[in-house]
Design a protein around this motif. Structure first.
Motif, mmCIF file in Angstrom:
data_model
loop_
_atom_site.group_PDB
_atom_site.id
_atom_site.type_symbol
_atom_site.label_atom_id
_atom_site.label_comp_id
_atom_site.label_asym_id
_atom_site.label_seq_id
_atom_site.Cartn_x
_atom_site.Cartn_y
_atom_site.Cartn_z
ATOM 1 N N ARG A 262 -30.439 7.145 10.417
ATOM 2 C CA ARG A 262 -29.899 6.466 11.603
ATOM 3 C C ARG A 262 -28.786 7.289 12.235
ATOM 4 N NH1 ARG A 262 -27.533 0.245 11.961
ATOM 5 N NH2 ARG A 262 -26.869 0.345 14.145
ATOM 6 N N ASP A 265 -27.893 4.121 17.520
ATOM 7 C CA ASP A 265 -29.013 3.181 17.665
ATOM 8 C C ASP A 265 -30.376 3.863 17.567
ATOM 9 O OD1 ASP A 265 -27.200 1.118 18.038
ATOM 10 O OD2 ASP A 265 -27.170 1.390 20.217
ATOM 11 N N ASP A 266 -30.377 5.165 17.344
ATOM 12 C CA ASP A 266 -31.642 5.904 17.249
ATOM 13 C C ASP A 266 -32.040 6.134 15.796
ATOM 14 O OD1 ASP A 266 -31.840 6.113 20.033
ATOM 15 O OD2 ASP A 266 -30.619 7.940 20.053
ATOM 16 N N TYR A 268 -34.322 8.689 13.210
ATOM 17 C CA TYR A 268 -34.936 10.010 13.059
ATOM 18 C C TYR A 268 -35.813 10.013 11.802
ATOM 19 C CZ TYR A 268 -31.933 11.915 16.711
ATOM 20 O OH TYR A 268 -31.324 12.176 17.920
ATOM 21 N N ARG A 308 -40.412 11.971 20.922
ATOM 22 C CA ARG A 308 -39.685 10.720 21.132
ATOM 23 C C ARG A 308 -40.647 9.553 21.266
ATOM 24 N NH1 ARG A 308 -36.799 9.214 26.801
ATOM 25 N NH2 ARG A 308 -35.935 7.174 26.250
ATOM 26 N N LYS A 310 -40.247 5.825 22.446
ATOM 27 C CA LYS A 310 -39.267 4.972 23.111
ATOM 28 C C LYS A 310 -39.269 3.544 22.551
ATOM 29 C CE LYS A 310 -37.627 3.794 27.739
ATOM 30 N NZ LYS A 310 -37.881 3.901 29.210
ATOM 31 N N GLY A 313 -36.199 2.305 18.060
ATOM 32 C CA GLY A 313 -34.949 2.465 17.321
ATOM 33 C C GLY A 313 -34.364 1.123 16.915
ATOM 34 N N LYS A 322 -32.596 -1.672 22.524
ATOM 35 C CA LYS A 322 -33.030 -0.879 21.378
ATOM 36 C C LYS A 322 -32.945 0.614 21.677
ATOM 37 C CE LYS A 322 -36.194 -4.180 19.200
ATOM 38 N NZ LYS A 322 -37.588 -4.457 18.796
ATOM 39 N N GLY A 323 -32.604 1.360 20.630
ATOM 40 C CA GLY A 323 -32.618 2.805 20.744
ATOM 41 C C GLY A 323 -34.034 3.338 20.604
ATOM 42 N N ASP A 324 -34.158 4.661 20.447
ATOM 43 C CA ASP A 324 -35.464 5.306 20.340
ATOM 44 C C ASP A 324 -35.666 5.887 18.946
ATOM 45 O OD1 ASP A 324 -35.894 4.752 23.061
ATOM 46 O OD2 ASP A 324 -34.861 6.599 23.645
ATOM 47 N N MET A 325 -36.893 6.304 18.686
ATOM 48 C CA MET A 325 -37.222 6.954 17.433
ATOM 49 C C MET A 325 -37.634 8.389 17.727
ATOM 50 S SD MET A 325 -39.961 5.771 14.520
ATOM 51 C CE MET A 325 -40.105 6.675 12.983
ATOM 52 N N TYR A 326 -37.142 9.322 16.918
ATOM 53 C CA TYR A 326 -37.442 10.730 17.106
ATOM 54 C C TYR A 326 -38.155 11.267 15.871
ATOM 55 C CZ TYR A 326 -34.426 10.568 21.182
ATOM 56 O OH TYR A 326 -33.875 10.252 22.406
#
Length: 366
Positions: A262, A265-266, A268, A308, A310, A313, A322-326
């Motif tokens: 974390r 808010d994203d 990884y 990414r 979208k 997160g 909400k954030g994003d996921m990478y």
């Protein structure tokens, strides 16, 4: 022996400000107070300091002193040639010494007023998933609560204290090196509350509060992170004299996840792929916090490439967004290969796999 200059007594220069005069007096009065300093000359120095302050802190007397010196008060009848009878040291002495010497100069404390209870702070450990989605947790606290036997009063059948007549203080005459004046002390019979009981509560010994273990439920909001603090109003310790409860402050420590990392808010996630998948491209199934998704890996992908996704997160604890996921690609080089794989690589090595990166590198070779 003549008197010392008042400015010299307070360690000041002529023209010192009111704040400097008061600050110097506070420091010296506390240093030479006879109840603190037991040296033989402490009382005389303390008296000298008070006399200097009484003059220099009064604008009219200071103006007279600046013009005429000690002669301006040569006819005064008080101790040391100055009349202290109308000068009130009460407030400044109360600030300096409070009631630690057995008296309260100001007499302004009211132990019967309602006072908010102490706040309580705890640390709570939660899992990664509990932090992401929110949860309900139980906490057991060892805190003071209002006594149920006397409903927080401290006793039964209250009436006005017969000793202080409800004021909470007793006025007495104090004799000091400056003369006599009236002071007020906290009433020892009602402890400043102004009331007394026909029967003191045995459960709380008259305090109105008792120490108990209290179990409360806490709703942890989604998106909490390590270091975040949650305030739960009214779940601290009981107040005095039926005052409001204090608050509970919870600081969170979130456990690390086995694969997700974390950053605010994203989220990884490092995903391993084979050489062939990187070269040829492929579609792979990716785990997210909200279920699996299919991610297309383009041909010619490199280690460290970032993709990414979208909205996968963590929900922001304040605004709900909400954030994003990478997804970070990691091309895995196998430690061992079988004979067939070796033959294939040998066949592949006979072909030209170089691109511009190789050309730039070889241009620097001699």
């Amino acid at each position: 022996m003549g008197k010392r200059d008042y400015y010299e007594v307070l360690g000041l220069k002529k023209g010192a400000s009111d704040a400097e005069i008061k600050s110097s007096f506070r420091k010296l009065a506390k240093q030479y107070h006879p109840d603190v300093n037991k040296s033989a000359d402490a009382e005389s120095k303390f008296k000298e300091i008070q006399e200097a302050y009484a003059v220099l802190s009064d604008s009219n007397k200071r103006s007279q002193y600046d013009q005429m010196g000690h002669q301006a008060f040569s006819n005064a009848s008080g101790p040391g040639g100055f009349d202290f009878s109308n000068f009130d040291f009460g407030d400044i002495f109360s600030d300096l010494f409070g009631s630690s010497f057995g008296f309260d100069f100001g007499g302004r404390r009211n132990n019967n007023r309602k006072q908010k209870g102490r706040d309580v702070s705890v640390v709570m450990n939660i899992t990664f998933e509990e932090a992401v989605f929110g949860c309900e947790k139980s906490i057991t606290l060892d805190v003071y609560e209002k006594c149920e036997e006397c409903d927080g009063e401290g006793g039964f059948n209250p009436s006005t204290c017969s000793h202080c007549h409800g004021s909470g203080t007793i006025t007495t005459e104090q004799r000091t090196i400056l003369g006599s004046y009236m002071t007020r002390t906290t009433c020892p019979y009602c402890n400043g509350k102004g009331i007394e009981f026909t029967k003191v509560c045995s459960n709380c010994n008259g305090k109105g509060i008792v120490k108990n273990k209290k179990k409360i439920k806490v709703n942890v909001p989604a998106g909490i992170d390590t270091g975040n603090q949650l305030r739960v109003t009214g779940k601290g310790e009981a107040g005095n004299n039926n005052g409001p409860n204090g608050d509970l402050y919870i600081e969170f420590i979130v456990e690390k996840h086995s694969i997700f990392e974390r950053k605010e808010d994203d989220i990884y996630l490092e995903v391993p792929i084979t050489i062939s998948d990187a070269v040829l491209g492929t579609k792979i199934e990716i785990p997210t916090l909200y279920g699996n998704v299919i991610l297309s890996i383009p041909s010619g992908s490199q280690s460290g490439d970032k993709h990414r996704i979208k909205g996968k997160g963590i929900e922001n604890v304040q605004n709900g967004r909400k954030g994003d996921m990478y997804i970070i690609l990691n091309i895995i080089i196998p430690n061992r290969i079988d004979r067939k794989q070796k033959q294939l690589f040998e066949e592949l090595s006979k072909t030209n796999l170089e691109d511009n990166s190789f050309k730039k590198y070889r241009s620097y070779l001699k």
